[in-house]
Scaffold this motif. Sequence first.
Motif, mmCIF file in Angstrom:
data_model
loop_
_atom_site.group_PDB
_atom_site.id
_atom_site.type_symbol
_atom_site.label_atom_id
_atom_site.label_comp_id
_atom_site.label_asym_id
_atom_site.label_seq_id
_atom_site.Cartn_x
_atom_site.Cartn_y
_atom_site.Cartn_z
ATOM 1 N N TRP A 44 6.234 -3.218 0.042
ATOM 2 C CA TRP A 44 6.532 -4.406 0.397
ATOM 3 C C TRP A 44 5.560 -5.132 1.335
ATOM 4 C CZ3 TRP A 44 10.978 -6.740 -0.064
ATOM 5 C CH2 TRP A 44 12.280 -5.853 -0.783
ATOM 6 N N GLY A 45 4.254 -4.570 1.037
ATOM 7 C CA GLY A 45 3.088 -5.215 1.542
ATOM 8 C C GLY A 45 2.590 -4.647 2.694
ATOM 9 N N LEU A 46 3.353 -3.893 3.604
ATOM 10 C CA LEU A 46 2.664 -3.085 4.572
ATOM 11 C C LEU A 46 3.674 -1.784 4.611
ATOM 12 C CD1 LEU A 46 4.291 -4.399 8.016
ATOM 13 C CD2 LEU A 46 5.429 -4.941 5.875
ATOM 14 N N ALA A 47 2.997 -0.879 5.429
ATOM 15 C CA ALA A 47 3.755 0.474 5.534
ATOM 16 C C ALA A 47 4.988 0.335 6.424
ATOM 17 C CB ALA A 47 2.843 1.422 6.188
ATOM 18 N N ILE A 48 6.232 0.671 5.865
ATOM 19 C CA ILE A 48 7.364 0.606 6.786
ATOM 20 C C ILE A 48 7.818 2.128 7.070
ATOM 21 C CG2 ILE A 48 8.112 -1.656 6.173
ATOM 22 C CD1 ILE A 48 9.969 -0.539 4.013
ATOM 23 N N ASP A 49 8.770 2.229 8.088
ATOM 24 C CA ASP A 49 9.158 3.812 8.304
ATOM 25 C C ASP A 49 10.541 3.766 7.462
ATOM 26 O OD1 ASP A 49 11.154 2.564 9.685
ATOM 27 O OD2 ASP A 49 10.612 3.264 11.679
ATOM 28 N N PHE A 50 11.232 4.975 7.634
ATOM 29 C CA PHE A 50 12.200 5.470 6.946
ATOM 30 C C PHE A 50 13.523 4.610 7.205
ATOM 31 C CE2 PHE A 50 12.945 7.176 11.080
ATOM 32 C CZ PHE A 50 14.263 7.269 11.125
ATOM 33 N N ALA A 51 13.456 3.691 8.260
ATOM 34 C CA ALA A 51 14.464 2.862 8.476
ATOM 35 C C ALA A 51 14.237 1.501 8.281
ATOM 36 C CB ALA A 51 14.714 2.929 10.133
ATOM 37 N N GLY A 52 12.956 1.097 7.538
ATOM 38 C CA GLY A 52 12.628 -0.145 7.252
ATOM 39 C C GLY A 52 11.941 -1.008 8.211
ATOM 40 N N ARG A 53 11.359 -0.230 9.169
ATOM 41 C CA ARG A 53 10.659 -0.885 10.452
ATOM 42 C C ARG A 53 9.055 -0.759 10.505
ATOM 43 N NH1 ARG A 53 14.343 2.551 14.318
ATOM 44 N NH2 ARG A 53 13.032 3.963 13.377
ATOM 45 N N ALA A 54 8.311 -1.787 11.023
ATOM 46 C CA ALA A 54 7.071 -1.892 10.967
ATOM 47 C C ALA A 54 6.699 -2.908 12.136
ATOM 48 C CB ALA A 54 6.564 -2.262 9.728
#
Length: 192
Positions: A9-19
Amino acid sequence: MDIDTSQPWGLAIDFAGRATLVEAGHTVHVNVTDTSLSDIIAPDSITGTYSPVNVTAQFSETGEEGAVLRGYGRVTVMPVGTDPVVPDQTAVQRAVAAALADFQAHTAAYVALCAAWTPDDGSGDGDDGSDTGGETDPTTGTDTGTGTDTDTGTDTGTDDSSGTDTGTDTTVDTATETTTETTNETTTDTTV
């Protein structure tokens, strides 16, 4: 915003889709979520298609006296045919750009509102206290330029036997600006 090409997605996101990222001096919270109500990613049982994915970016800045300005941006990535949504590395970048543009629009609207708003000075006379002129000469109605506007009002009516005021209230507001322009405004309210 720089895109991390090593991330779907162009950046690192956590397991819940947050960044969280910092852009233009703002701490921006990003959320990547599908629009289904299920924990299982699967095609919809009625349409046979996968759910779209929403990418949101939002932030707020606070100031004195509880002033808050917000920015919000959302990009929806649609599935193609019956395939699941393919991650779009530019979606987060577009959502962040939309949030920054939204913040700038709110800032401009707030500035315009503040410029148009002239607060009352609290005296209850409707005068904001900005007249730095003087007293009004009672014989000529001319503002001497060193005081504030004057309002005069008289009640010329009397109460009849039922307690109803059958007269008229007359208010005369006389003020002259420093340009020697005289304004005589008479307001008559009749109460029957």
